[in-house]
Scaffold this motif. Structure first.
Motif, PDB file in Angstrom:
ATOM      1  N   PHE A  50       0.849  -1.187   0.000  1.00  0.00           N
ATOM      2  CA  PHE A  50       0.000   0.000   0.000  1.00  0.00           C
ATOM      3  C   PHE A  50       0.885   1.236   0.000  1.00  0.00           C
ATOM      4  O   PHE A  50       1.923   1.261   0.654  1.00  0.00           O
ATOM      5  N   ALA A  51       0.453   2.277  -0.713  1.00  0.00           N
ATOM      6  CA  ALA A  51       1.185   3.537  -0.742  1.00  0.00           C
ATOM      7  C   ALA A  51       0.205   4.683  -0.502  1.00  0.00           C
ATOM      8  O   ALA A  51      -0.814   4.771  -1.174  1.00  0.00           O
ATOM      9  N   ARG A  52       0.529   5.550   0.460  1.00  0.00           N
ATOM     10  CA  ARG A  52      -0.273   6.743   0.745  1.00  0.00           C
ATOM     11  C   ARG A  52       0.453   7.949   0.173  1.00  0.00           C
ATOM     12  O   ARG A  52       1.645   8.132   0.390  1.00  0.00           O
ATOM     13  N   ILE A  53      -0.288   8.778  -0.560  1.00  0.00           N
ATOM     14  CA  ILE A  53       0.285   9.967  -1.179  1.00  0.00           C
ATOM     15  C   ILE A  53      -0.459  11.184  -0.645  1.00  0.00           C
ATOM     16  O   ILE A  53      -1.687  11.261  -0.726  1.00  0.00           O
ATOM     17  N   GLY A  54       0.282  12.136  -0.099  1.00  0.00           N
ATOM     18  CA  GLY A  54      -0.309  13.365   0.416  1.00  0.00           C
ATOM     19  C   GLY A  54      -0.877  14.232  -0.695  1.00  0.00           C
ATOM     20  O   GLY A  54      -0.506  14.100  -1.866  1.00  0.00           O
ATOM     21  N   ALA A  55      -1.755  15.131  -0.323  1.00  0.00           N
ATOM     22  CA  ALA A  55      -2.496  15.947  -1.290  1.00  0.00           C
ATOM     23  C   ALA A  55      -1.588  16.734  -2.235  1.00  0.00           C
ATOM     24  O   ALA A  55      -1.861  16.827  -3.433  1.00  0.00           O
ATOM     25  N   GLY A  56      -0.520  17.321  -1.742  1.00  0.00           N
ATOM     26  CA  GLY A  56       0.323  18.184  -2.550  1.00  0.00           C
ATOM     27  C   GLY A  56       1.370  17.468  -3.381  1.00  0.00           C
ATOM     28  O   GLY A  56       2.077  18.087  -4.173  1.00  0.00           O
ATOM     29  N   GLU A  57       1.474  16.153  -3.232  1.00  0.00           N
ATOM     30  CA  GLU A  57       2.495  15.372  -3.938  1.00  0.00           C
ATOM     31  C   GLU A  57       1.991  14.975  -5.334  1.00  0.00           C
ATOM     32  O   GLU A  57       0.916  14.416  -5.471  1.00  0.00           O
ATOM     33  N   ARG A  58       2.776  15.280  -6.368  1.00  0.00           N
ATOM     34  CA  ARG A  58       2.398  14.864  -7.720  1.00  0.00           C
ATOM     35  C   ARG A  58       2.602  13.359  -7.835  1.00  0.00           C
ATOM     36  O   ARG A  58       3.558  12.811  -7.290  1.00  0.00           O
ATOM     37  N   ARG A  59       1.680  12.713  -8.571  1.00  0.00           N
ATOM     38  CA  ARG A  59       1.755  11.261  -8.719  1.00  0.00           C
ATOM     39  C   ARG A  59       1.284  10.841 -10.095  1.00  0.00           C
ATOM     40  O   ARG A  59       0.513  11.542 -10.743  1.00  0.00           O
ATOM     41  N   LYS A  60       1.769   9.674 -10.520  1.00  0.00           N
ATOM     42  CA  LYS A  60       1.427   9.081 -11.811  1.00  0.00           C
ATOM     43  C   LYS A  60       1.637   7.582 -11.689  1.00  0.00           C
ATOM     44  O   LYS A  60       2.532   7.141 -10.961  1.00  0.00           O
ATOM     45  N   VAL A  61       0.825   6.797 -12.379  1.00  0.00           N
ATOM     46  CA  VAL A  61       0.936   5.344 -12.371  1.00  0.00           C
ATOM     47  C   VAL A  61       1.241   4.860 -13.782  1.00  0.00           C
ATOM     48  O   VAL A  61       0.622   5.308 -14.749  1.00  0.00           O
ATOM     49  N   THR A  62       2.215   3.953 -13.912  1.00  0.00           N
ATOM     50  CA  THR A  62       2.522   3.308 -15.187  1.00  0.00           C
ATOM     51  C   THR A  62       2.575   1.799 -14.975  1.00  0.00           C
ATOM     52  O   THR A  62       2.719   1.335 -13.838  1.00  0.00           O
ATOM     53  N   THR A  63       2.477   1.057 -16.069  1.00  0.00           N
ATOM     54  CA  THR A  63       2.574  -0.401 -15.980  1.00  0.00           C
ATOM     55  C   THR A  63       3.727  -0.893 -16.845  1.00  0.00           C
ATOM     56  O   THR A  63       4.180  -0.203 -17.760  1.00  0.00           O
ATOM     57  N   GLY A  64       4.158  -2.102 -16.553  1.00  0.00           N
ATOM     58  CA  GLY A  64       5.214  -2.756 -17.316  1.00  0.00           C
ATOM     59  C   GLY A  64       4.627  -3.785 -18.269  1.00  0.00           C
ATOM     60  O   GLY A  64       3.692  -3.506 -19.011  1.00  0.00           O
ATOM     61  N   ASP A  65       5.158  -5.001 -18.198  1.00  0.00           N
ATOM     62  CA  ASP A  65       4.771  -6.059 -19.132  1.00  0.00           C
ATOM     63  C   ASP A  65       3.435  -6.719 -18.822  1.00  0.00           C
ATOM     64  O   ASP A  65       2.961  -7.523 -19.625  1.00  0.00           O
ATOM     65  N   GLU A  66       2.852  -6.412 -17.681  1.00  0.00           N
ATOM     66  CA  GLU A  66       1.592  -7.055 -17.323  1.00  0.00           C
ATOM     67  C   GLU A  66       0.531  -6.004 -16.992  1.00  0.00           C
ATOM     68  O   GLU A  66       0.841  -4.889 -16.596  1.00  0.00           O
ATOM     69  N   PRO A  67      -0.742  -6.388 -17.158  1.00  0.00           N
ATOM     70  CA  PRO A  67      -1.804  -5.460 -16.762  1.00  0.00           C
ATOM     71  C   PRO A  67      -1.892  -5.385 -15.242  1.00  0.00           C
ATOM     72  O   PRO A  67      -1.329  -6.223 -14.538  1.00  0.00           O
ATOM     73  N   VAL A  68      -2.611  -4.401 -14.741  1.00  0.00           N
ATOM     74  CA  VAL A  68      -2.800  -4.258 -13.300  1.00  0.00           C
ATOM     75  C   VAL A  68      -4.237  -3.844 -13.020  1.00  0.00           C
ATOM     76  O   VAL A  68      -4.843  -3.095 -13.790  1.00  0.00           O
ATOM     77  N   GLN A  69      -4.773  -4.373 -11.954  1.00  0.00           N
ATOM     78  CA  GLN A  69      -6.040  -3.881 -11.408  1.00  0.00           C
ATOM     79  C   GLN A  69      -5.671  -3.161 -10.120  1.00  0.00           C
ATOM     80  O   GLN A  69      -5.138  -3.760  -9.192  1.00  0.00           O
ATOM     81  N   LEU A  70      -5.918  -1.859 -10.108  1.00  0.00           N
ATOM     82  CA  LEU A  70      -5.472  -0.990  -9.034  1.00  0.00           C
ATOM     83  C   LEU A  70      -6.659  -0.480  -8.234  1.00  0.00           C
ATOM     84  O   LEU A  70      -7.677  -0.093  -8.802  1.00  0.00           O
ATOM     85  N   LEU A  71      -6.520  -0.485  -6.914  1.00  0.00           N
ATOM     86  CA  LEU A  71      -7.509   0.110  -6.029  1.00  0.00           C
ATOM     87  C   LEU A  71      -6.955   1.444  -5.556  1.00  0.00           C
ATOM     88  O   LEU A  71      -5.846   1.507  -5.022  1.00  0.00           O
TER      89      LEU A  71
END
Length: 95
Positions: A50-71
């Motif tokens: 699990f990863a918690r990201i604060g409101a002011g922190e910029r974030r982005k999600v990428t994937t590699g060779d496999e798909p992901v189901q993200l919550l």
């Protein structure tokens, strides 16, 4: 709370923050794996991590060779939850 399905090699998740609305987010992978880019670092998201990201922190999600189901779970500390406009039936997605 959102369950998002990303295909392999997905790089189109918009880099963003929530400085304007104060929302914090927690991410975890339900299946597969992804990379969370935040604070100039990379974090591997996989089931059980699990990863918690604060409101002011910029974030982005990428994937590699496999798909992901993200919550993704978001909330503003001390405030009632209000669903974002794109969750309304027929609304266009952000980005």
């Amino acid at each position: 709370m959102q369950v998002e399905n990303f295909p392999p090699h997905f790089e189109h998740h918009p880099e963003h923050d929530h400085a304007d609305d104060g929302q914090e987010e927690v991410y975890t992978a339900l299946s597969g794996s992804a990379t969370l880019h935040a604070g100039g670092r990379e974090y591997r998201l996989e089931p059980g991590v699990f990863a918690r990201i604060g409101a002011g922190e910029r974030r982005k999600v990428t994937t590699g060779d496999e798909p992901v189901q993200l919550l993704a779970i978001g909330g503003t500390p001390g405030a009632a939850y209000h669903a974002p406009p794109f969750t309304e039936l027929g609304a266009s997605l952000p980005g």
